[in-house]
Design a protein around this motif. Structure first.
Motif, short mmCIF file in Angstrom:
data_model
loop_
_atom_site.label_atom_id
_atom_site.label_comp_id
_atom_site.label_asym_id
_atom_site.label_seq_id
_atom_site.Cartn_x
_atom_site.Cartn_y
_atom_site.Cartn_z
N ASN A 144 0.81 -1.22 0.00
CA ASN A 144 0.00 0.00 0.00
C ASN A 144 0.84 1.27 0.00
O ASN A 144 0.39 2.32 -0.45
CB ASN A 144 -0.93 0.01 1.23
CG ASN A 144 -1.94 -1.12 1.19
OD1 ASN A 144 -2.51 -1.41 0.14
ND2 ASN A 144 -2.16 -1.78 2.32
N THR A 145 2.04 1.19 0.54
CA THR A 145 2.93 2.36 0.59
C THR A 145 4.20 2.05 -0.18
O THR A 145 4.47 0.91 -0.55
CB THR A 145 3.30 2.72 2.05
OG1 THR A 145 4.13 1.68 2.59
CG2 THR A 145 2.06 2.88 2.91
N ILE A 146 4.98 3.09 -0.41
CA ILE A 146 6.24 2.90 -1.14
C ILE A 146 7.17 1.96 -0.35
O ILE A 146 7.82 1.10 -0.93
CB ILE A 146 6.93 4.25 -1.40
CG1 ILE A 146 6.09 5.09 -2.36
CG2 ILE A 146 8.34 4.06 -1.96
CD1 ILE A 146 6.60 6.49 -2.61
N ILE A 147 7.18 2.12 0.97
CA ILE A 147 8.02 1.24 1.79
C ILE A 147 7.49 -0.19 1.74
O ILE A 147 8.28 -1.15 1.66
CB ILE A 147 8.10 1.75 3.24
CG1 ILE A 147 8.95 3.02 3.29
CG2 ILE A 147 8.69 0.69 4.17
CD1 ILE A 147 9.10 3.63 4.67
N THR A 178 11.88 -2.09 -2.97
CA THR A 178 12.65 -1.70 -4.16
C THR A 178 11.90 -1.99 -5.45
O THR A 178 12.19 -1.38 -6.48
CB THR A 178 14.01 -2.42 -4.20
OG1 THR A 178 13.81 -3.83 -4.10
CG2 THR A 178 14.91 -1.94 -3.06
N ASP A 179 10.94 -2.90 -5.41
CA ASP A 179 10.18 -3.22 -6.62
C ASP A 179 9.49 -1.99 -7.20
O ASP A 179 9.31 -1.87 -8.42
CB ASP A 179 9.10 -4.28 -6.33
CG ASP A 179 9.70 -5.68 -6.23
OD1 ASP A 179 10.90 -5.83 -6.57
OD2 ASP A 179 8.98 -6.61 -5.82
N ALA A 180 9.10 -1.06 -6.35
CA ALA A 180 8.37 0.13 -6.80
C ALA A 180 9.24 1.04 -7.67
O ALA A 180 8.71 1.80 -8.48
CB ALA A 180 7.84 0.90 -5.60
N GLY A 181 10.52 0.97 -7.49
CA GLY A 181 11.44 1.83 -8.25
C GLY A 181 12.88 1.63 -7.82
O GLY A 181 13.78 1.48 -8.62
N GLY A 182 13.06 1.64 -6.49
CA GLY A 182 14.40 1.42 -5.97
C GLY A 182 14.54 1.96 -4.57
O GLY A 182 13.55 2.29 -3.90
N ALA A 183 15.78 2.04 -4.11
CA ALA A 183 16.04 2.53 -2.76
C ALA A 183 17.46 3.07 -2.67
O ALA A 183 18.35 2.64 -3.41
CB ALA A 183 15.83 1.42 -1.73
N ILE A 184 17.65 4.00 -1.76
CA ILE A 184 18.98 4.49 -1.43
C ILE A 184 19.25 4.10 0.02
O ILE A 184 18.53 4.54 0.93
CB ILE A 184 19.08 6.03 -1.57
CG1 ILE A 184 18.59 6.48 -2.94
CG2 ILE A 184 20.52 6.48 -1.32
CD1 ILE A 184 19.37 5.92 -4.11
N GLU A 185 20.27 3.29 0.22
CA GLU A 185 20.64 2.85 1.57
C GLU A 185 21.94 3.53 1.97
O GLU A 185 22.91 3.55 1.21
CB GLU A 185 20.81 1.33 1.61
CG GLU A 185 19.56 0.55 1.24
CD GLU A 185 19.78 -0.95 1.20
OE1 GLU A 185 18.80 -1.68 0.96
OE2 GLU A 185 20.94 -1.41 1.39
N VAL A 186 21.97 4.07 3.17
CA VAL A 186 23.15 4.79 3.66
C VAL A 186 23.78 4.00 4.81
O VAL A 186 23.08 3.59 5.74
CB VAL A 186 22.78 6.20 4.15
CG1 VAL A 186 24.00 6.93 4.66
CG2 VAL A 186 22.10 6.99 3.04
N TYR A 187 25.10 3.83 4.74
CA TYR A 187 25.83 3.08 5.76
C TYR A 187 26.90 3.97 6.40
O TYR A 187 27.32 4.97 5.81
CB TYR A 187 26.44 1.82 5.15
CG TYR A 187 25.39 0.83 4.75
CD1 TYR A 187 24.95 -0.15 5.64
CD2 TYR A 187 24.77 0.91 3.49
CE1 TYR A 187 23.93 -1.02 5.29
CE2 TYR A 187 23.75 0.04 3.14
CZ TYR A 187 23.34 -0.93 4.04
OH TYR A 187 22.33 -1.79 3.70
N PRO A 188 27.34 3.61 7.60
CA PRO A 188 28.33 4.44 8.30
C PRO A 188 29.68 4.49 7.60
O PRO A 188 30.36 5.52 7.63
CB PRO A 188 28.46 3.77 9.68
CG PRO A 188 27.25 2.92 9.83
CD PRO A 188 26.87 2.50 8.45
N THR A 189 30.10 3.38 6.98
CA THR A 189 31.43 3.31 6.38
C THR A 189 31.37 2.73 4.97
O THR A 189 30.40 2.08 4.59
CB THR A 189 32.36 2.42 7.22
OG1 THR A 189 31.91 1.05 7.14
CG2 THR A 189 32.39 2.86 8.68
N VAL A 190 32.45 2.95 4.25
CA VAL A 190 32.58 2.37 2.91
C VAL A 190 32.56 0.85 2.99
O VAL A 190 31.95 0.17 2.15
CB VAL A 190 33.89 2.86 2.24
CG1 VAL A 190 34.13 2.11 0.94
CG2 VAL A 190 33.83 4.36 1.98
#
Length: 245
Positions: free
Chosen positions: A168-171, A175-187
């Motif tokens: 029902n929501t983007i979440i 990712t199927d809806a379009g994609g996602a950006i995931e942020v992590y503390p380190t490389v």
């Protein structure tokens, strides 16, 4: 001999000014190289080091004034041969600008907040909505946990038939809806996540779509997009994330 001496002293003054300008530019660039701030593109460090090495060869040795007039004139001419250092200074400044920009880009994509991600996704082609994960709606339960992401923003694309994606929501749609950006503390954390996702690249119905790393950010696009669409969307997002405004 008096004129020859005056000309020699003038040439020495010009050479000393040139040397000083080059040494200052070298010092500025070397300080940036030695700052310990990682650039987004490591080749900018190699380029800066090469330019510094070449520039050092342009620093002239200032001779003592000879005793004979003919030798003074010859020494003056030798000093004036390479009196123009504009090309050397230009290369040093260019290398400085390039490395400085790359360092700023890396800082920009090192553990950025969700507000930054949302700002950079807003207005991109084919992205029609986005939603940031919170502890209350995190589908994976990894937000701010050890080894987990510090932010995740899911987005929907008009290139995907949203009625064909469960949720029902983007979440909910993920990712199927379009994609996602995931942020992590380190490389290292981001690369570890990227390698994990790579394990599903040939998993058929479990394929999670395209994925790549920039800084400590993982860019993901939907498996429901064609390969060319994935690449184009990935490129647009990457360019937006590293743009210096």
């Amino acid at each position: 001999k008096e004129k020859a001496t005056a000309d020699f002293n003038a040439a020495v003054s010009t050479a000393e000014t040139k040397n000083s300008d080059i040494e200052t530019a070298i010092s500025d660039l070397q300080a940036l190289v030695d700052s310990g701030n990682p650039p987004l593109d490591n080749s900018t460090i190699d380029n800066a080091t090469t330019v510094i090495t070449e520039a050092r060869t342009k620093i002239e040795e200032i001779p003592e004034i000879p005793s004979k007039t003919e030798e003074i004139i010859s020494a003056t001419e030798a000093l004036l041969i390479d009196s123009d250092c504009s090309e050397t200074l230009s290369k040093l400044q260019s290398a400085n600008d390039t490395l400085s920009t790359s360092i700023k880009q890396m800082q920009q994509v090192t553990n950025p907040g969700e507000a930054f991600i949302i700002e950079r996704l807003t207005g991109l082609p084919n992205i029609i909505g986005m939603e940031a994960v919170t502890e209350d709606n995190d589908p994976n339960g990894n937000l701010n946990k050890q080894g987990g992401y510090t932010a995740t923003v899911y987005f929907a694309s008009d290139l995907v038939d949203q009625s064909d994606v469960y949720g029902n929501t983007i979440i909910d749609k993920g990712t199927d809806a379009g994609g996602a950006i995931e942020v992590y503390p380190t490389v290292e954390d981001a690369n570890r996540r990227n390698e994990y996702l790579a394990g599903f690249d040939d998993a058929g119905m479990f394929n999670s779509g395209s994925h790549s790393v920039v800084g400590t950010v993982v860019i993901r696009t939907s498996d429901k997009l064609a390969a060319s669409q994935q690449k184009e969307m990935e490129k647009n997002i990457y360019n937006s994330l590293i743009e210096i405004k």
